[in-house]
Design a protein around this motif. Structure first.
Motif, PDB file in Angstrom:
ATOM      1  N   GLY A   8       0.837  -1.191   0.000  1.00 24.01           N
ATOM      2  CA  GLY A   8       0.000   0.000   0.000  1.00 24.01           C
ATOM      3  C   GLY A   8       0.878   1.249   0.000  1.00 24.01           C
ATOM      4  O   GLY A   8       2.061   1.195   0.350  1.00 24.01           O
ATOM      5  N   SER A   9       0.254   2.367  -0.363  1.00 25.13           N
ATOM      6  CA  SER A   9       1.007   3.626  -0.405  1.00 25.13           C
ATOM      7  C   SER A   9       0.048   4.785  -0.213  1.00 25.13           C
ATOM      8  O   SER A   9      -1.164   4.644  -0.408  1.00 25.13           O
ATOM      9  CB  SER A   9       1.717   3.762  -1.760  1.00 25.13           C
ATOM     10  OG  SER A   9       0.756   3.837  -2.800  1.00 25.13           O
ATOM     11  N   CYS A  10       0.597   5.915   0.159  1.00 25.41           N
ATOM     12  CA  CYS A  10      -0.205   7.147   0.197  1.00 25.41           C
ATOM     13  C   CYS A  10       0.656   8.331  -0.230  1.00 25.41           C
ATOM     14  O   CYS A  10       1.743   8.562   0.307  1.00 25.41           O
ATOM     15  CB  CYS A  10      -0.785   7.388   1.584  1.00 25.41           C
ATOM     16  SG  CYS A  10      -1.973   8.761   1.594  1.00 25.41           S
ATOM     17  N   TRP A  11       0.158   9.043  -1.206  1.00 25.81           N
ATOM     18  CA  TRP A  11       0.814  10.233  -1.775  1.00 25.81           C
ATOM     19  C   TRP A  11       0.472  11.430  -0.896  1.00 25.81           C
ATOM     20  O   TRP A  11      -0.700  11.659  -0.601  1.00 25.81           O
ATOM     21  CB  TRP A  11       0.258  10.414  -3.187  1.00 25.81           C
ATOM     22  CG  TRP A  11       0.731  11.564  -4.021  1.00 25.81           C
ATOM     23  CD1 TRP A  11       1.222  12.768  -3.619  1.00 25.81           C
ATOM     24  CD2 TRP A  11       0.722  11.603  -5.458  1.00 25.81           C
ATOM     25  NE1 TRP A  11       1.526  13.546  -4.702  1.00 25.81           N
ATOM     26  CE2 TRP A  11       1.230  12.853  -5.843  1.00 25.81           C
ATOM     27  CE3 TRP A  11       0.317  10.701  -6.454  1.00 25.81           C
ATOM     28  CZ2 TRP A  11       1.353  13.244  -7.179  1.00 25.81           C
ATOM     29  CZ3 TRP A  11       0.433  11.083  -7.777  1.00 25.81           C
ATOM     30  CH2 TRP A  11       0.948  12.339  -8.138  1.00 25.81           C
ATOM     31  N   VAL A  12       1.459  12.172  -0.512  1.00 27.86           N
ATOM     32  CA  VAL A  12       1.246  13.401   0.263  1.00 27.86           C
ATOM     33  C   VAL A  12       1.895  14.551  -0.510  1.00 27.86           C
ATOM     34  O   VAL A  12       3.047  14.448  -0.943  1.00 27.86           O
ATOM     35  CB  VAL A  12       1.859  13.259   1.679  1.00 27.86           C
ATOM     36  CG1 VAL A  12       1.789  14.580   2.438  1.00 27.86           C
ATOM     37  CG2 VAL A  12       1.124  12.164   2.466  1.00 27.86           C
ATOM     38  N   ALA A  13       1.142  15.617  -0.691  1.00 32.00           N
ATOM     39  CA  ALA A  13       1.596  16.729  -1.539  1.00 32.00           C
ATOM     40  C   ALA A  13       2.863  17.378  -1.017  1.00 32.00           C
ATOM     41  O   ALA A  13       3.096  17.456   0.184  1.00 32.00           O
ATOM     42  CB  ALA A  13       0.497  17.774  -1.655  1.00 32.00           C
ATOM     43  N   GLY A  14       3.683  17.863  -1.943  1.00 38.56           N
ATOM     44  CA  GLY A  14       4.900  18.577  -1.597  1.00 38.56           C
ATOM     45  C   GLY A  14       4.891  20.008  -2.070  1.00 38.56           C
ATOM     46  O   GLY A  14       4.442  20.904  -1.362  1.00 38.56           O
ATOM     47  N   SER A  15       5.307  20.220  -3.319  1.00 40.37           N
ATOM     48  CA  SER A  15       5.756  21.528  -3.809  1.00 40.37           C
ATOM     49  C   SER A  15       4.908  22.757  -3.498  1.00 40.37           C
ATOM     50  O   SER A  15       5.477  23.787  -3.190  1.00 40.37           O
ATOM     51  CB  SER A  15       5.993  21.462  -5.312  1.00 40.37           C
ATOM     52  OG  SER A  15       4.780  21.393  -5.999  1.00 40.37           O
ATOM     53  N   PRO A  16       3.554  22.714  -3.542  1.00 34.94           N
ATOM     54  CA  PRO A  16       2.904  24.018  -3.330  1.00 34.94           C
ATOM     55  C   PRO A  16       2.881  24.439  -1.869  1.00 34.94           C
ATOM     56  O   PRO A  16       2.433  25.538  -1.558  1.00 34.94           O
ATOM     57  CB  PRO A  16       1.483  23.786  -3.854  1.00 34.94           C
ATOM     58  CG  PRO A  16       1.267  22.325  -3.855  1.00 34.94           C
ATOM     59  CD  PRO A  16       2.602  21.641  -3.789  1.00 34.94           C
ATOM     60  N   LEU A  17       3.336  23.575  -0.982  1.00 36.01           N
ATOM     61  CA  LEU A  17       3.102  23.816   0.444  1.00 36.01           C
ATOM     62  C   LEU A  17       4.339  24.369   1.155  1.00 36.01           C
ATOM     63  O   LEU A  17       5.476  24.059   0.775  1.00 36.01           O
ATOM     64  CB  LEU A  17       2.628  22.514   1.095  1.00 36.01           C
ATOM     65  CG  LEU A  17       1.261  22.101   0.529  1.00 36.01           C
ATOM     66  CD1 LEU A  17       0.949  20.662   0.806  1.00 36.01           C
ATOM     67  CD2 LEU A  17       0.169  23.001   1.075  1.00 36.01           C
ATOM     68  N   PRO A  18       4.116  25.162   2.211  1.00 33.35           N
ATOM     69  CA  PRO A  18       5.245  25.834   2.868  1.00 33.35           C
ATOM     70  C   PRO A  18       6.248  24.872   3.498  1.00 33.35           C
ATOM     71  O   PRO A  18       7.412  25.219   3.659  1.00 33.35           O
ATOM     72  CB  PRO A  18       4.581  26.709   3.942  1.00 33.35           C
ATOM     73  CG  PRO A  18       3.145  26.364   3.959  1.00 33.35           C
ATOM     74  CD  PRO A  18       2.811  25.590   2.733  1.00 33.35           C
ATOM     75  N   TYR A  19       5.820  23.660   3.826  1.00 27.99           N
ATOM     76  CA  TYR A  19       6.763  22.734   4.461  1.00 27.99           C
ATOM     77  C   TYR A  19       7.734  22.089   3.459  1.00 27.99           C
ATOM     78  O   TYR A  19       8.720  21.483   3.850  1.00 27.99           O
ATOM     79  CB  TYR A  19       6.031  21.640   5.251  1.00 27.99           C
ATOM     80  CG  TYR A  19       5.056  20.783   4.478  1.00 27.99           C
ATOM     81  CD1 TYR A  19       5.488  19.859   3.521  1.00 27.99           C
ATOM     82  CD2 TYR A  19       3.682  20.870   4.713  1.00 27.99           C
ATOM     83  CE1 TYR A  19       4.600  19.065   2.821  1.00 27.99           C
ATOM     84  CE2 TYR A  19       2.780  20.074   4.017  1.00 27.99           C
ATOM     85  CZ  TYR A  19       3.238  19.181   3.083  1.00 27.99           C
ATOM     86  OH  TYR A  19       2.355  18.387   2.393  1.00 27.99           O
TER      87      TYR A  19
END
Ligand SMILES: Cc1cc2nc3c(=O)[nH]c(=O)nc-3n(C[C@H](O)[C@H](O)[C@H](O)COP(=O)(O)O)c2cc1C
Length: 163
Positions: free
Chosen positions: A107-118
Motif C-alpha cells: 500500500g502507499s499514500c501520496w502526500v503533496a509537496g511543492s505548493p506547500l510551505p513545508y
C-alpha cells in the motif's frame, strides 16, 4: 497482477502492517519511477528513500499532518530540478511508484509537496541541494486496512467527442 488490476485496485493506504519490505522490491519501485514519461526527456527527478524509524517519524511534525508516515515501512521523497514540466514529470513518476507498489501487494499514500510551505523544510532536512524542489512524499508499507473510496462514475466523467 496486471497493470489494469493494479490501477483499479489501488487505494491510498494509511495503516501499515509492521512487516519489512524486501530491498529488491523497494529498488524496483524507484526503477519504475525513473522510467516515467517526462517532457523533452528531462528526467528532472531524484528520489530519497527513507527507511529509518526516527527519520520517518520526523516527517509528520514538519508537515503538521500525515502521522501515518511515521508508521510506514519506508517513504520516498520525490525531488525535482527546475524544468518547465517538473511537476508533471514528477507526478508521473510518483504515480508509477504507487502502481508498482500495488503490483507488489504494497500500500502507499501520496502526500503533496511543492505548493506547500513545508516542502523546502522537508527537502533541507533530508539534505537535498537548494535547487531541488520537493514535489511529493509517498509512504509505503504492507496494508493493514482496505478502504472503500467513493469515485465519480465513468459515465459522469467520460465525454465522447465533446464535453
Ligand atoms: C497531490 C496529492 C496530495 C495528497 N495529499 C494527501 C495528504 O496530505 N494526506 C493524505 O492522507 N492523503 C493525501 N493524498 C491522497 C488522497 O487523499 C487520495 O488519493 C484520495 O482521497 C483518493 O483516494 P484513493 O487514493 O484511495 O483513490 C494526496 C493525493 C494526491 C494526489
Amino acid at each position: 497482477m496486471n497493470a489494469i488490476q493494479a490501477l483499479k485496485s489501488r487505494r491510498s493506504i494509511r495503516t501499515y502492517a509492521q512487516k519489512p519490505v524486501d530491498s529488491a522490491i523497494l529498488e524496483e519501485i524507484i526503477d519504475c519511477a525513473r522510467l516515467a514519461p517526462t517532457a523533452m526527456n528531462d528526467q528532472p527527478w531524484d528520489f530519497i528513500v527513507v527507511t529509518g524509524r526516527e527519520a520517518l517519524r520526523s516527517i509528520p511534525p514538519m508537515l503538521g499532518h500525515a502521522e501515518f508516515i511515521g508508521n510506514a515501512a519506508f517513504a520516498v521523497l520525490v525531488l525535482a530540478r527546475a524544468t518547465n514540466y517538473a511537476v508533471e514529470d514528477c507526478c508521473a513518476a510518483t504515480e508509477n511508484m504507487l502502481i508498482a507498489a500495488q503490483a507488489h501487494g504494497l500500500g502507499s499514500c501520496w502526500v503533496a509537496g511543492s505548493p506547500l510551505p513545508y516542502a523546502p523544510v522537508v527537502a533541507k532536512a533530508f539534505g537535498a541541494p537548494e535547487d531541488r524542489k520537493l514535489i511529493a512524499i509517498v509512504s509505503f508499507g504492507y496494508p493493514a486496512e482496505s478502504p472503500v473510496v467513493a469515485k465519480r462514475a465513468l459515465a459522469e466523467v467520460l465525454h465522447w467527442e465533446k464535453f
